[in-house]
Scaffold this motif. Sequence first.
Motif, short mmCIF file in Angstrom:
data_model
loop_
_atom_site.label_atom_id
_atom_site.label_comp_id
_atom_site.label_asym_id
_atom_site.label_seq_id
_atom_site.Cartn_x
_atom_site.Cartn_y
_atom_site.Cartn_z
N GLU A 1 0.80 -1.22 0.00
CA GLU A 1 0.00 0.00 0.00
C GLU A 1 0.83 1.28 0.00
OE1 GLU A 1 -2.59 -0.38 3.34
OE2 GLU A 1 -3.75 -2.03 2.46
N LYS A 2 2.09 1.19 0.47
CA LYS A 2 2.91 2.41 0.56
C LYS A 2 4.14 2.35 -0.34
CE LYS A 2 1.70 3.04 5.46
NZ LYS A 2 2.26 3.14 6.83
N LEU A 3 4.95 1.30 -0.11
CA LEU A 3 6.26 1.26 -0.74
C LEU A 3 6.18 1.00 -2.24
CD1 LEU A 3 9.27 1.48 -0.24
CD2 LEU A 3 9.31 -0.94 0.39
N ILE A 4 5.51 -0.05 -2.65
CA ILE A 4 5.48 -0.42 -4.08
C ILE A 4 4.87 0.68 -4.94
CG2 ILE A 4 4.50 -2.06 -5.73
CD1 ILE A 4 4.96 -4.25 -3.59
N PRO A 5 3.72 1.28 -4.57
CA PRO A 5 3.18 2.36 -5.40
C PRO A 5 4.14 3.55 -5.52
CG PRO A 5 1.51 1.55 -3.89
CD PRO A 5 2.80 0.92 -3.47
N ALA A 6 4.84 3.90 -4.44
CA ALA A 6 5.78 5.02 -4.49
C ALA A 6 6.94 4.72 -5.44
CB ALA A 6 6.32 5.32 -3.09
N LEU A 7 7.45 3.49 -5.40
CA LEU A 7 8.55 3.12 -6.29
C LEU A 7 8.11 3.11 -7.75
CD1 LEU A 7 10.37 0.27 -4.30
CD2 LEU A 7 10.67 2.74 -4.18
N GLU A 8 6.89 2.66 -7.99
CA GLU A 8 6.39 2.66 -9.37
C GLU A 8 6.28 4.07 -9.92
OE1 GLU A 8 2.74 0.48 -9.08
OE2 GLU A 8 3.72 -1.49 -9.19
N GLU A 9 5.84 5.00 -9.10
CA GLU A 9 5.76 6.39 -9.54
C GLU A 9 7.15 6.96 -9.82
OE1 GLU A 9 3.38 9.08 -7.26
OE2 GLU A 9 1.94 7.51 -6.71
N LEU A 10 8.09 6.64 -8.98
CA LEU A 10 9.46 7.13 -9.19
C LEU A 10 10.06 6.56 -10.47
CD1 LEU A 10 10.69 6.87 -5.50
CD2 LEU A 10 10.59 8.97 -6.85
N ARG A 11 9.81 5.29 -10.75
CA ARG A 11 10.32 4.68 -11.98
C ARG A 11 9.69 5.33 -13.21
NH1 ARG A 11 11.32 -0.33 -8.78
NH2 ARG A 11 9.10 -0.77 -8.66
N GLU A 12 8.41 5.66 -13.11
CA GLU A 12 7.74 6.33 -14.23
C GLU A 12 8.36 7.69 -14.54
OE1 GLU A 12 3.63 6.49 -13.19
OE2 GLU A 12 3.32 4.32 -13.44
N ASP A 13 8.94 8.30 -13.52
CA ASP A 13 9.60 9.59 -13.69
C ASP A 13 11.06 9.45 -14.14
OD1 ASP A 13 7.32 10.95 -12.97
OD2 ASP A 13 7.89 11.12 -10.86
N GLY A 14 11.50 8.22 -14.44
CA GLY A 14 12.83 8.01 -14.98
C GLY A 14 13.91 7.67 -13.98
N ASN A 15 13.54 7.49 -12.72
CA ASN A 15 14.53 7.11 -11.71
C ASN A 15 14.90 5.63 -11.85
OD1 ASN A 15 14.66 9.59 -9.78
ND2 ASN A 15 12.47 9.24 -10.09
N ILE A 16 16.18 5.33 -11.62
CA ILE A 16 16.66 3.95 -11.73
C ILE A 16 16.55 3.32 -10.34
CG2 ILE A 16 18.53 2.45 -12.52
CD1 ILE A 16 19.63 4.84 -14.08
N ILE A 17 15.37 2.80 -10.04
CA ILE A 17 15.05 2.27 -8.71
C ILE A 17 14.71 0.78 -8.85
CG2 ILE A 17 13.60 2.52 -6.68
CD1 ILE A 17 15.14 5.05 -7.30
N PHE A 18 15.28 -0.03 -7.97
CA PHE A 18 15.04 -1.47 -7.97
C PHE A 18 14.45 -1.90 -6.63
CE2 PHE A 18 18.28 -0.61 -11.06
CZ PHE A 18 18.01 -1.47 -12.12
N GLY A 19 13.60 -2.90 -6.67
CA GLY A 19 13.01 -3.42 -5.44
C GLY A 19 11.51 -3.20 -5.41
N PRO A 20 10.91 -3.43 -4.24
CA PRO A 20 11.56 -3.72 -2.96
C PRO A 20 12.08 -5.15 -2.87
CG PRO A 20 9.20 -3.69 -2.68
CD PRO A 20 9.45 -3.28 -4.07
N TYR A 21 13.22 -5.28 -2.18
CA TYR A 21 13.84 -6.58 -1.96
C TYR A 21 13.60 -7.05 -0.53
CZ TYR A 21 16.54 -5.73 -6.24
OH TYR A 21 16.93 -5.49 -7.55
N ALA A 22 13.46 -8.35 -0.37
CA ALA A 22 13.41 -8.94 0.97
C ALA A 22 14.78 -8.72 1.63
CB ALA A 22 13.09 -10.42 0.89
N ALA A 23 14.77 -8.10 2.81
CA ALA A 23 16.03 -7.69 3.43
C ALA A 23 16.87 -8.85 3.94
CB ALA A 23 15.73 -6.73 4.58
N ASP A 24 16.24 -9.99 4.25
CA ASP A 24 16.98 -11.06 4.92
C ASP A 24 18.07 -11.66 4.06
OD1 ASP A 24 15.21 -12.28 3.17
OD2 ASP A 24 14.44 -13.74 4.61
N ALA A 25 17.88 -11.72 2.74
CA ALA A 25 18.88 -12.35 1.87
C ALA A 25 19.66 -11.34 1.04
CB ALA A 25 18.19 -13.35 0.93
N PHE A 26 19.28 -10.09 1.08
CA PHE A 26 19.84 -9.10 0.16
C PHE A 26 21.34 -8.93 0.33
CE2 PHE A 26 20.94 -4.74 -1.03
CZ PHE A 26 20.43 -4.68 -2.32
#
Length: 351
Positions: A226-251
């Motif tokens: 509800e918070k993180l994934i929608p924000a990242l999708e908007e940032l990617r649409e604006d041309g930012n090179i953003i990856f994730g979200p990743y599960a922190a335990d194995a990253f």
Amino acid sequence: MAKQKNIKVGISIGDPNGIGGEIILKAFEDPLMLELYTPVIFASTRLFSFYLKEFDLSNKIHGIKSLDDVVLGKINVVRLLEDDFIVEWGTVSPKAGEVAIKSLRAAVEALKENQINVLVTAPIHKEAIQSDDFKFPGHTDYLNQELEGESLMFMISESLRVGLITDHVPISEVANQITGKLIKSKIGTIKKSLKRDFGITKPKIAVLGINPHVGDNGVIGRDDQEKLIPALEELREDGNIIFGPYAADAFFGSGNYKNFDAILASYHDQGLVPFKTLSFGSGVNYTAGLSHVRTSPDHGTGFDIAGKNEANPSSMIAAIHAAVAIYRNRMSYDKLTSNPLKSSSRKRREY
């Protein structure tokens, strides 16, 4: 190659009952450090004379009453504090907290007035510093009030950079504090810092999930969906090179962190546990996003070893090097971006 300007490095002493004074003096045992940087320590000559004797160090300090009296290439100690403070190694003391805050406030004022070029802060004790007129949980929150910009706690080393969406907040409040607006703001700060402070033209940023396994599609909480994934999708649409979200335990264990210029963690321990595991002793706490440069060692007051002459100055040295490198990167970036046509014309003429 022209000789680079000797940079004035302002240093606040942190908790005087901890290892701050020891690591500051040990950082400048090597004469080469004084050829590169001029330390300006906000403390008292009596206190630092005590540290020199206590740790059998051969450094020479230069006491000054005013910042107008700073001498390049010497360990300048501003006579800021009263001489009645008595060190009690490893003790949590309101008096020690007062000393730490007085040093910090004076150093920050000097930074704001450009009387020093950068600020390096020795570790404070978060309990000792609390008082009626100082209720900040740490350096970052205080600096965010005093300096222009929006602060970001950014842990950096030669091979790893980790920023935090939330920093010194209870774990029970993390999910409530994270919003889409805050996520976008922190990523914007990281991106700007990577470009301006570290010279990375097209930053690649990885983001760690809020809940375990990024919430497993809502099974373990819906904060990521509800918070993180929608924000990242908007940032990617604006041309930012953003990856994730990743599960922190194995990253980090998988080595995936090596593929990115920076990683944004959701909360303090999610980012700092792996950072300190991989970089402890050479890591630096950098407050990104502000109008002036501040760094700090990646460790605390070291009360368990205070006064034993066992403190390692490597992280303090790394913090000094990092502050000056970031300062110089900023100057170069700002010069190049302030008037690109003029800069380009000058280059063509020189060619």
